[in-house]
Design an enzyme around this catalytic site. Structure first.
Site: not given
Length: 296
Positions: A12, A14, A37, A71, A134, A138
């Site tokens: 990703g 980041l 994973d 995301t 989402y 989180k």
């Protein structure tokens, strides 16, 4: 102290920037989801075990920085089970593996855990109230990490953009070249954050954690400083593209309906980061300047 860092979610934006900051004293292993994973217990246990062994052989300190996340905010509204698996079950599995090997864990979270109805920047201890699938997943991931018994920290951030992957800056650049005008919501305010700046902050925190000087506060907020609406951010991007910012017109969230409800105000206070003695983050304007200068 030299670091050996495992970054789940390494493919990703980041994760790629964390890997880009590897150096002689910071060894970064950044597997993508195809290689690691986070929902697969066996894979996670093996990866954390390999990290601990790699660090031992190098005479360095192991740290995990979890950048793996689901995301796709709108897709999560109809795919919450998958989002929960990655954003909540994955951190739980990682935290358990880190606890078993006594490896510190830094978990990256989001401004979307807050309801977005504040009038001042959110502090870590403020009440959560996610308004999207989402955000709920989180928030569950934060709980899983902090309740795991692992030596762990949660770092909330917001409005990420980087060189790789899909993000708002890239989308605006693409649309600028194909549309005469754009309408962008002006009633959602937050803190844009360049992933390279965030990566630097996370590695600074990791170094502190590895040396046994981790902050006593286990939830920290880290974004580029300042706040802006999506419309204001888009206009700033247009300026960098050499385009007329007046081509970006403000609209309301009601005029631009999306599957997931976004926080109207999700600015994160830097106080926890500064109180921990960590390097202050530069302004979002300066970060955007640097991002475009770096892209040339």
């Amino acid at each position: 102290m030299p670091l050996t860092v495992l970054v789940p979610g390494g493919s990703g934006q980041l994760g790629r920037d964390l890997a880009a900051l590897a150096s002689a004293s910071v060894d970064v292993v950044a597997p993508g989801s195809a290689e690691l994973d986070v929902t697969a217990t066996g894979q996670v246990l093996a990866a954390v075990g390999a990290l601990a062994e790699r660090a031992r052989e190098a005479g360095s300190a192991p740290v995990v920085i979890n950048a793996a996340a689901y995301t796709a905010v709108d897709a999560a509204e109809t795919d919450e089970e998958r989002a929960f698996a990655v954003n909540a079950d994955g951190p739980r599995v990682l935290a358990a593996a880190c606890a078993s090997r006594r490896v510190p864990l830094i978990h990256v979270s989001t401004d979307y855990v807050f309801p977005g109805d504040a009038s001042a920047p959110y502090e870590p201890a403020d009440e959560l109230g996610p308004r999207s699938a989402y955000g709920r997943t989180k928030a569950a991931g934060e709980d899983a990490v902090l309740g795991s018994g692992a030596s762990s920290w949660v770092v909330r951030t917001s409005w990420l953009y980087g060189k790789s992957g899909s993000n708002f800056v890239k989308n605006m650049a693409r649309l600028e070249s194909s549309r005469p005008e754009l309408s962008v919501v002006d009633d959602q305010v937050g803190g844009p954050t360049w992933t390279l700046d965030l990566a630097g902050g996370l590695l600074e925190l990791a170094s502190r954690v590895a040396s046994g000087d981790g902050p006593p506060q286990r939830i920290l907020h880290c974004t580029n400083a300042g706040a802006v609406s999506w419309c204001g951010f888009a206009q700033a991007i247009f300026k960098h593209l050499g385009a007329d910012p007046s081509r970006v017109r403000p609209c309301t969230s009601a005029e631009y309906p999306q599957a997931a409800t976004r926080p109207a105000y999700s600015v994160l206070s830097p106080k926890s980061w500064l109180d921990a003695g960590l390097t202050p983050m530069r302004s979002w304007e300066d970060a955007l300047d640097a991002y475009f200068a770096d892209a040339k």
